[in-house]
Design an enzyme around this catalytic site. Structure first.
Site, PDB file in Angstrom:
ATOM      1  N   GLY A   1     -12.479  55.928  33.570  1.00  0.00           N
ATOM      2  CA  GLY A   1     -13.049  54.905  32.687  1.00  0.00           C
ATOM      3  C   GLY A   1     -13.376  55.368  31.278  1.00  0.00           C
TER       4      GLY A   1
ATOM      5  CG  ASP B   1     -24.239  64.042  43.630  1.00  0.00           C
ATOM      6  OD1 ASP B   1     -24.923  63.516  42.723  1.00  0.00           O
ATOM      7  OD2 ASP B   1     -24.088  63.517  44.740  1.00  0.00           O
TER       8      ASP B   1
ATOM      9  CB  SER C   1     -32.424  48.889  51.274  1.00  0.00           C
ATOM     10  OG  SER C   1     -31.471  49.731  50.649  1.00  0.00           O
TER      11      SER C   1
ATOM     12  CE1 TYR D   1     -28.145  47.199  32.983  1.00  0.00           C
ATOM     13  CE2 TYR D   1     -26.442  45.514  32.819  1.00  0.00           C
ATOM     14  CZ  TYR D   1     -26.916  46.699  33.373  1.00  0.00           C
ATOM     15  OH  TYR D   1     -26.175  47.374  34.310  1.00  0.00           O
TER      16      TYR D   1
ATOM     17  CE  LYS E   1     -26.248  52.663  32.359  1.00  0.00           C
ATOM     18  NZ  LYS E   1     -25.407  53.812  32.025  1.00  0.00           N
TER      19      LYS E   1
ATOM     20  N   GLY F   1     -21.201  46.739  25.428  1.00  0.00           N
ATOM     21  CA  GLY F   1     -21.084  45.481  26.179  1.00  0.00           C
ATOM     22  C   GLY F   1     -19.954  45.678  27.170  1.00  0.00           C
TER      23      GLY F   1
ATOM     24  NE  ARG G   1     -18.743  51.372  42.494  1.00  0.00           N
ATOM     25  CZ  ARG G   1     -17.723  52.175  42.197  1.00  0.00           C
ATOM     26  NH1 ARG G   1     -17.127  52.089  41.016  1.00  0.00           N
ATOM     27  NH2 ARG G   1     -17.299  53.060  43.071  1.00  0.00           N
TER      28      ARG G   1
HETATM   29  C1  HXC Z   1     -26.587  46.212  48.071  1.00  0.00           C
HETATM   30  C2  HXC Z   1     -25.922  48.411  48.219  1.00  0.00           C
HETATM   31  C3  HXC Z   1     -24.640  48.090  47.686  1.00  0.00           C
HETATM   32  C4  HXC Z   1     -24.398  46.712  47.350  1.00  0.00           C
HETATM   33  C5  HXC Z   1     -24.703  50.219  48.081  1.00  0.00           C
HETATM   34  N1  HXC Z   1     -25.896  49.734  48.449  1.00  0.00           N
HETATM   35  N2  HXC Z   1     -23.918  49.228  47.610  1.00  0.00           N
HETATM   36  N3  HXC Z   1     -26.878  47.495  48.412  1.00  0.00           N
HETATM   37  N4  HXC Z   1     -25.383  45.816  47.550  1.00  0.00           N
HETATM   38  N5  HXC Z   1     -23.246  46.318  46.831  1.00  0.00           N
HETATM   39  C6  HXC Z   1     -27.004  50.501  49.022  1.00  0.00           C
HETATM   40  C7  HXC Z   1     -26.656  51.014  50.433  1.00  0.00           C
HETATM   41  O1  HXC Z   1     -26.909  50.033  51.410  1.00  0.00           O
HETATM   42  C8  HXC Z   1     -27.570  52.218  50.573  1.00  0.00           C
HETATM   43  O2  HXC Z   1     -28.878  51.791  50.866  1.00  0.00           O
HETATM   44  C9  HXC Z   1     -27.621  52.777  49.168  1.00  0.00           C
HETATM   45  O3  HXC Z   1     -27.239  51.695  48.284  1.00  0.00           O
HETATM   46  C10 HXC Z   1     -26.661  53.931  48.979  1.00  0.00           C
HETATM   47  O4  HXC Z   1     -25.345  53.495  49.295  1.00  0.00           O
HETATM   48  P1  HXC Z   1     -24.134  54.488  49.510  1.00  0.00           P
HETATM   49  O5  HXC Z   1     -22.910  53.673  49.697  1.00  0.00           O
HETATM   50  O6  HXC Z   1     -24.505  55.505  50.550  1.00  0.00           O
HETATM   51  O7  HXC Z   1     -24.149  55.276  48.096  1.00  0.00           O
HETATM   52  P2  HXC Z   1     -23.110  56.291  47.467  1.00  0.00           P
HETATM   53  O8  HXC Z   1     -21.971  56.560  48.421  1.00  0.00           O
HETATM   54  O9  HXC Z   1     -23.895  57.420  46.930  1.00  0.00           O
HETATM   55  O10 HXC Z   1     -22.461  55.435  46.276  1.00  0.00           O
HETATM   56  C11 HXC Z   1     -23.196  55.131  45.143  1.00  0.00           C
HETATM   57  C12 HXC Z   1     -22.853  53.720  44.620  1.00  0.00           C
HETATM   58  C13 HXC Z   1     -21.314  53.541  44.438  1.00  0.00           C
HETATM   59  C14 HXC Z   1     -23.614  53.537  43.326  1.00  0.00           C
HETATM   60  C15 HXC Z   1     -23.350  52.697  45.635  1.00  0.00           C
HETATM   61  O11 HXC Z   1     -21.029  52.244  43.976  1.00  0.00           O
HETATM   62  C16 HXC Z   1     -20.742  54.550  43.469  1.00  0.00           C
HETATM   63  O12 HXC Z   1     -20.370  55.652  43.876  1.00  0.00           O
HETATM   64  N6  HXC Z   1     -20.676  54.202  42.155  1.00  0.00           N
HETATM   65  C17 HXC Z   1     -20.200  55.111  41.103  1.00  0.00           C
HETATM   66  C18 HXC Z   1     -19.418  54.430  40.021  1.00  0.00           C
HETATM   67  C19 HXC Z   1     -19.964  53.127  39.482  1.00  0.00           C
HETATM   68  O13 HXC Z   1     -20.849  52.495  40.104  1.00  0.00           O
HETATM   69  N7  HXC Z   1     -19.435  52.699  38.334  1.00  0.00           N
HETATM   70  C20 HXC Z   1     -19.813  51.489  37.683  1.00  0.00           C
HETATM   71  C21 HXC Z   1     -20.614  51.784  36.480  1.00  0.00           C
HETATM   72  S1  HXC Z   1     -20.595  50.336  35.539  1.00  0.00           S
HETATM   73  P3  HXC Z   1     -29.665  52.331  52.218  1.00  0.00           P
HETATM   74  O14 HXC Z   1     -30.927  51.564  52.215  1.00  0.00           O
HETATM   75  O15 HXC Z   1     -28.753  52.054  53.356  1.00  0.00           O
HETATM   76  O16 HXC Z   1     -29.866  53.804  51.978  1.00  0.00           O
HETATM   77  C22 HXC Z   1     -21.988  50.085  34.703  1.00  0.00           C
HETATM   78  C23 HXC Z   1     -21.860  48.934  33.722  1.00  0.00           C
HETATM   79  C24 HXC Z   1     -23.115  48.479  33.121  1.00  0.00           C
HETATM   80  O17 HXC Z   1     -22.930  50.767  34.848  1.00  0.00           O
HETATM   81  C25 HXC Z   1     -23.018  47.256  32.253  1.00  0.00           C
HETATM   82  C26 HXC Z   1     -21.859  46.323  32.391  1.00  0.00           C
HETATM   83  C27 HXC Z   1     -21.761  45.275  31.343  1.00  0.00           C
HETATM   84  P1  NAP Z   2     -16.762  54.431  35.999  1.00  0.00           P
HETATM   85  O1  NAP Z   2     -15.349  54.727  35.668  1.00  0.00           O
HETATM   86  O2  NAP Z   2     -17.110  53.989  37.373  1.00  0.00           O
HETATM   87  O3  NAP Z   2     -17.633  55.686  35.588  1.00  0.00           O
HETATM   88  C1  NAP Z   2     -18.708  56.190  36.296  1.00  0.00           C
HETATM   89  C2  NAP Z   2     -18.479  57.666  36.491  1.00  0.00           C
HETATM   90  O4  NAP Z   2     -19.672  58.260  37.003  1.00  0.00           O
HETATM   91  C3  NAP Z   2     -17.361  57.998  37.482  1.00  0.00           C
HETATM   92  O5  NAP Z   2     -16.456  58.886  36.889  1.00  0.00           O
HETATM   93  C4  NAP Z   2     -18.078  58.667  38.657  1.00  0.00           C
HETATM   94  O6  NAP Z   2     -17.246  59.691  39.207  1.00  0.00           O
HETATM   95  C5  NAP Z   2     -19.309  59.235  37.961  1.00  0.00           C
HETATM   96  N1  NAP Z   2     -20.428  59.399  38.891  1.00  0.00           N
HETATM   97  C6  NAP Z   2     -21.023  58.451  39.646  1.00  0.00           C
HETATM   98  N2  NAP Z   2     -21.995  58.977  40.394  1.00  0.00           N
HETATM   99  C7  NAP Z   2     -22.037  60.296  40.076  1.00  0.00           C
HETATM  100  C8  NAP Z   2     -22.832  61.379  40.518  1.00  0.00           C
HETATM  101  N3  NAP Z   2     -23.793  61.216  41.427  1.00  0.00           N
HETATM  102  N4  NAP Z   2     -22.603  62.611  39.988  1.00  0.00           N
HETATM  103  C9  NAP Z   2     -21.624  62.797  39.067  1.00  0.00           C
HETATM  104  N5  NAP Z   2     -20.846  61.809  38.607  1.00  0.00           N
HETATM  105  C10 NAP Z   2     -21.043  60.570  39.116  1.00  0.00           C
HETATM  106  O7  NAP Z   2     -17.331  53.277  35.039  1.00  0.00           O
HETATM  107  P2  NAP Z   2     -17.312  53.113  33.423  1.00  0.00           P
HETATM  108  O8  NAP Z   2     -17.196  51.656  33.183  1.00  0.00           O
HETATM  109  O9  NAP Z   2     -16.365  54.033  32.797  1.00  0.00           O
HETATM  110  O10 NAP Z   2     -18.805  53.538  33.057  1.00  0.00           O
HETATM  111  C11 NAP Z   2     -19.088  54.644  32.226  1.00  0.00           C
HETATM  112  C12 NAP Z   2     -20.454  54.473  31.575  1.00  0.00           C
HETATM  113  O11 NAP Z   2     -20.443  53.346  30.717  1.00  0.00           O
HETATM  114  C13 NAP Z   2     -21.600  54.256  32.549  1.00  0.00           C
HETATM  115  O12 NAP Z   2     -22.754  54.914  32.063  1.00  0.00           O
HETATM  116  C14 NAP Z   2     -21.811  52.766  32.496  1.00  0.00           C
HETATM  117  O13 NAP Z   2     -23.111  52.382  32.866  1.00  0.00           O
HETATM  118  C15 NAP Z   2     -21.555  52.525  31.015  1.00  0.00           C
HETATM  119  N6  NAP Z   2     -21.233  51.131  30.681  1.00  0.00           N
HETATM  120  C16 NAP Z   2     -20.036  50.617  31.061  1.00  0.00           C
HETATM  121  C17 NAP Z   2     -19.743  49.316  30.694  1.00  0.00           C
HETATM  122  C18 NAP Z   2     -18.431  48.674  31.037  1.00  0.00           C
HETATM  123  O14 NAP Z   2     -18.297  47.484  30.794  1.00  0.00           O
HETATM  124  N7  NAP Z   2     -17.468  49.394  31.555  1.00  0.00           N
HETATM  125  C19 NAP Z   2     -20.690  48.565  29.979  1.00  0.00           C
HETATM  126  C20 NAP Z   2     -21.904  49.138  29.641  1.00  0.00           C
HETATM  127  C21 NAP Z   2     -22.166  50.441  29.986  1.00  0.00           C
HETATM  128  P3  NAP Z   2     -17.299  60.128  40.756  1.00  0.00           P
HETATM  129  O15 NAP Z   2     -17.196  58.903  41.575  1.00  0.00           O
HETATM  130  O16 NAP Z   2     -16.132  61.091  40.875  1.00  0.00           O
HETATM  131  O17 NAP Z   2     -18.595  60.847  40.931  1.00  0.00           O
END
Ligand code: HXC
Ligand code: NAP
Length: 278
Positions: A20, A66, A106, A147, A162, A189, A199
């Site tokens: 990303g 991590d 949760s 936000y 954040k 944004g 997600r």
């Molecule tokens: C409700 C949820 C859920 C969901 C997970 N959980 N997903 N609850 N709805 N969709 C809960 C689980 O039930 C669990 O709670 C706890 O969260 C941990 O879940 P795990 O699956 O074990 O977590 P993990 O494997 O560590 O994965 C972390 C993650 C996953 C955040 C859930 O999505 C991930 O790895 N994300 C990384 C990349 C990412 O999210 N990128 C997007 C960034 S975009 P319990 O109670 O069972 O322990 C962004 C944009 C911002 O930030 C602005 C946009 C405009």
């Molecule tokens: P993304 O590709 O999902 O990036 C998230 C990155 O975080 C992944 O490379 C993931 O890699 C890493 N990560 C997650 N959990 C981690 C952990 N525990 N330890 C180390 N690394 C971890 O999404 P993106 O859209 O590029 O987002 C990048 C940044 O921009 C984020 O801060 C997000 O909040 C911000 N942002 C994005 C948007 C948008 O519209 N895209 C808007 C506003 C802000 P692994 O899974 O390999 O760990």
């Protein structure tokens, strides 16, 4: 837009640098001469990205870490210093997020996001910051979102985390300026990335269309635009910018805060299915 060697030999760590926006920033910094460390949990993804980045001539070190685990962060920073000799720039970009009505969360769901976004950012900032202090300066750039200050329904853990990173940005801008460390943030944004879209933009809810409609410029951001902004902010040319948050959102938040507030209209039966998407 920039001279070719703007970031020559700068040692830059990008968390979440394998995918990303992190990958796009790495690409841009690499083109401009930086030595890169990209880090996240998935080593395979990092290695694939590193291979791609090396085609533009960049030195890239992919390191698994991590960021929730302080010992892993310490180890990552020390390996980066071992390889390149120092840390000039830390980009705290890694994040986790999902949409959910707050009453369905949760404690673990809240904790996982705060652990990645706020605690993870702190862990990296602390370890890299100590290296920067030893060396007499550096730059920290935090990727937040709008936000952080407006709040938004349906992403409460992320909004809280954040907001914490925003407070960290402004606090350290003052406290660590004496060490020659500048601390700033970018608030993007919507920028389409696989990780965010998977997600946050659940198919069938019309989220993408609504998101675009809310943006005065009527388009999403291009990753290169964000990478260029980040390049400027970490460069020596931005040497007097400290404690600032630069918004890059096409005017979105000014038109109506809280990207996900509209999810009020999603029927409660749909949330059960949405929560199963991981
Ligand atoms: C409700 C949820 C859920 C969901 C997970 N959980 N997903 N609850 N709805 N969709 C809960 C689980 O039930 C669990 O709670 C706890 O969260 C941990 O879940 P795990 O699956 O074990 O977590 P993990 O494997 O560590 O994965 C972390 C993650 C996953 C955040 C859930 O999505 C991930 O790895 N994300 C990384 C990349 C990412 O999210 N990128 C997007 C960034 S975009 P319990 O109670 O069972 O322990 C962004 C944009 C911002 O930030 C602005 C946009 C405009
Ligand atoms: P993304 O590709 O999902 O990036 C998230 C990155 O975080 C992944 O490379 C993931 O890699 C890493 N990560 C997650 N959990 C981690 C952990 N525990 N330890 C180390 N690394 C971890 O999404 P993106 O859209 O590029 O987002 C990048 C940044 O921009 C984020 O801060 C997000 O909040 C911000 N942002 C994005 C948007 C948008 O519209 N895209 C808007 C506003 C802000 P692994 O899974 O390999 O760990």
């Amino acid at each position: 837009m920039f001279t070719k060697e703007l970031l020559k030999k700068k040692i830059i760590i990008i968390t979440g640098g394998g995918t990303g926006l992190g990958k796009s920033m790495a690409q841009r910094f690499g083109e401009l001469g930086a030595n890169l460390v990209i880090t996240s949990r998935k080593l395979e993804v990092l290695e694939e990205t590193a291979e791609e980045l090396r085609t533009s001539g960049a030195n890239v070190l992919p390191l698994q870490c991590d960021i929730r685990i302080p010992d892993e962060v310490e180890e990552m920073i020390s390996r980066a210093v071992g390889e390149f000799g120092a840390v000039d720039v830390l980009v705290n970009n890694a994040a986790g997020n999902f949409i959910s009505p707050t009453e369905r969360l949760s404690p673990g769901g809240f904790k996982v996001i705060v652990d990645i976004v706020l605690n993870g950012t702190f862990n990296c900032t602390l370890s890299a910051g100590k290296e920067m202090i030893k060396r007499g300066g550096g730059v920290i750039l935090n990727i937040i979102t709008t936000y952080a200050w407006t709040g938004s329904g349906y992403v409460v853990p992320s909004a809280c985390a954040k907001a914490g990173v925003l407070a960290m940005t402004r606090s350290l801008a003052v406290e660590w300026a004496k060490y020659g460390i500048r601390t700033n943030a970018i608030a993007p944004g919507p920028f389409p990335t696989e990780g965010a879209w998977k997600r946050l933009v659940v198919p069938g809810l019309g989220i993408e269309k609504k998101m675009k409609k809310r943006i005065p410029l009527k388009r999403f951001g291009e990753q290169r635009e964000l990478a260029d902004l980040a390049t400027f902010l970490i460069s020596d040319g931005a040497g007097y910018i400290n404690g600032e948050v630069v918004t890059i959102d096409g005017g979105e938040w000014l038109k109506g805060a809280g990207q996900f507030n509209d999810l009020d209209k999603v029927p409660s039966s749909a949330w059960k299915l949405i929560s199963k998407r991981r």
